[in-house]
Design an enzyme around this catalytic site. Structure first.
Site, PDB file in Angstrom:
ATOM      1  N   LYS A  99     -32.599  10.219  60.328  1.00  0.00           N
ATOM      2  CA  LYS A  99     -31.740   9.383  59.508  1.00  0.00           C
ATOM      3  C   LYS A  99     -32.514   8.355  58.685  1.00  0.00           C
ATOM      4  O   LYS A  99     -31.949   7.738  57.774  1.00  0.00           O
ATOM      5  CB  LYS A  99     -30.689   8.682  60.369  1.00  0.00           C
ATOM      6  CG  LYS A  99     -29.743   9.628  61.081  1.00  0.00           C
ATOM      7  CD  LYS A  99     -28.957  10.517  60.120  1.00  0.00           C
ATOM      8  CE  LYS A  99     -27.920  11.343  60.858  1.00  0.00           C
ATOM      9  NZ  LYS A  99     -27.143  12.206  59.935  1.00  0.00           N
TER      10      LYS A  99
ATOM     11  N   SER B 153     -29.314  15.879  70.793  1.00  0.00           N
ATOM     12  CA  SER B 153     -29.194  16.724  69.601  1.00  0.00           C
ATOM     13  C   SER B 153     -30.434  17.595  69.413  1.00  0.00           C
ATOM     14  O   SER B 153     -30.330  18.748  68.979  1.00  0.00           O
ATOM     15  CB  SER B 153     -28.942  15.870  68.357  1.00  0.00           C
ATOM     16  OG  SER B 153     -30.018  14.985  68.123  1.00  0.00           O
TER      17      SER B 153
END
Length: 420
Positions: free
Chosen positions: A116, A358
């Site tokens: 991110k 994840s």
């Protein structure tokens, strides 16, 4: 006729003949230019020739630990310049199915330890270019944590104020990291899910005139992944075999952007997309209803809570939807939450790779894909973040702070410095 020129031409032709002969031999031993995997008896001379000529024109490939101590060859003006160029690391036979090769693109090498960081750079830099941000402005965004941490980093470096909205279930350490970076963190009720925290961010932005990042709809997100993530993978695998690109989606930016870049240059590479088994939004075939700005109007009917934080919110992001329509995916893997957790733990214990749930989900998808892929297939999977984001989650539920029985026994095997 000029004797000197004729001699030069003859010498050049002799060198070309020699190089071609070497390439033909290399093509029999190392197919497709992959000089790390000898496979005697297979011939891939044309590709080997192109790889050999490319090798003469490019800098030598570095392997092993040969570049330790070399430095990066440059200095950085600020921390945001270090975002990107994350490594692809080979997974050992302790996890990889026989006859296949899996690489992990480790996004936790970014400064705030997640993929991110790219998104935050994309949105803030794009807003600055468009004149949408000026010194002292406030940036607000809804996030499961990693985007908020990355946005807080950008805001700290640039001098913007930062406000984050985050749903109640996400890990405590994410809240603390954002506050540590100077952000204000507004917690929204669990019942509102991801769409609730998004609505709260939009409401606050409208009330106070703050800049809203809109990570789920902002096209700068996918564009940045197209220009960086996708091109990094293409560069690292240039002249080498690559058959599958494996990942999940949060906003869909990595899938839509990097997937597009890979599609354009390597159309033979198959894109494998993963989703939580309990939240098969794309698998349902039902689109999210949208507001005029492209944001989802509410929760998707196929959504159920899942432990893969950062993946698949309770709506299909506009960027992900557009990626499915334009870039498309070739394979789909549903991922059980427990399997994602187990895979993350296995990566730590067998590879020394410390990634979150994840990342475990991506690796689960890659291994499942490898099992049914043709022999010799090469896959690369995205590992989105670090395991340190998950200390208070089910990922660390079995990890105790105090010594267990085996550790106490080791301690008592020598007489000194034992706890009372």
């Amino acid at each position: 006729k000029v004797p000197g020129v004729s001699l030069c031409v003859a010498a050049f032709l002799a060198v070309v003949c020699l190089v071609t002969r070497i390439c033909l031999i290399v093509g029999k031993i190392w197919p497709k230019g992959d000089c790390t995997k000898p496979v005697i008896g297979q011939v891939a001379a044309p590709r080997a020739m192109s790889s050999c000529f490319a090798a003469f024109l490019s800098k030598p490939s570095v392997t092993g630990v040969a570049d330790r101590g070399a430095g990066r060859g440059r200095l950085y003006d600020n921390i945001t310049e270090t975002v990107g160029n994350t490594p692809c690391v080979k997974i050992s036979d302790a996890m990889c199915p026989p006859g296949r090769t899996i690489y992990a693109k480790c996004e936790y090498f970014n400064p705030m330890s997640s993929v991110k960081d790219r998104l935050a750079c994309a949105i803030i830099e794009d807003a600055e270019r468009k004149g949408q941000l000026k010194p002292g402005d406030t940036v607000i965004e809804a996030t499961s944590g990693n985007t908020g941490i990355a946005v807080a980093m950008l805001c700290a470096q640039r001098g913007y104020k930062c406000v984050i909205t985050m749903a109640e279930p996400f890990s405590i350490e994410r809240r603390k990291l954002m506050r540590f970076l100077g952000a204000k963190v507004i917690i929204t009720p669990k019942a509102g899910k991801g769409s609730g925290m998004v609505a709260k961010a939009r409401e606050l932005a409208q009330k106070h005139g703050w800049f809203l990042c809109r990570q789920f709809e902002n096209e700068a997100n996918a564009a940045f992944h197209y220009a960086t993530t996708g091109k990094e993978i293409l560069a690292d695998f240039e002249g080498r075999r690559l058959d599958y690109y494996v990942l999940g989606y949060g906003t869909g930016g990595t899938f839509a952007g990097a997937g597009k870049a890979i599609r354009e240059k390597r159309p033979d590479v198959k894109i494998c997309l993963g989703e939580p088994a309990d939240a098969g939004l794309l698998a349902s075939g039902v689109k999210s209803e949208r507001n005029s700005d492209g944001s989802a109007t509410g929760s998707h009917p196929a959504f159920k809570a899942h432990p893969i934080q950062g993946w698949t919110p309770d709506f299909i992001p506009l960027i992900a939807e557009k990626g499915v329509e334009s870039t498309k995916y070739d394979e789909y893997i549903p991922i059980p939450g427990a399997s994602a957790i187990e895979m993350s733990q296995k990566l730590a214990k067998t590879q020394g790779i410390f990634t979150g749930i994840s990342g475990g989900a991506s690796m689960y998808a890659a291994i499942e894909m490898a099992k049914k892929a043709p022999e010799g297939s090469v896959l690369v999977a995205m590992l989105a973040d670090t395991g340190e984001r998950y200390l208070s989650t089910p990922l660390f539920e079995s990890i105790q702070a105090d010594m267990n029985a085996e550790e106490l026994q080791i301690s008592k095997s020598t007489p000194s410095f034992q706890l009372a």
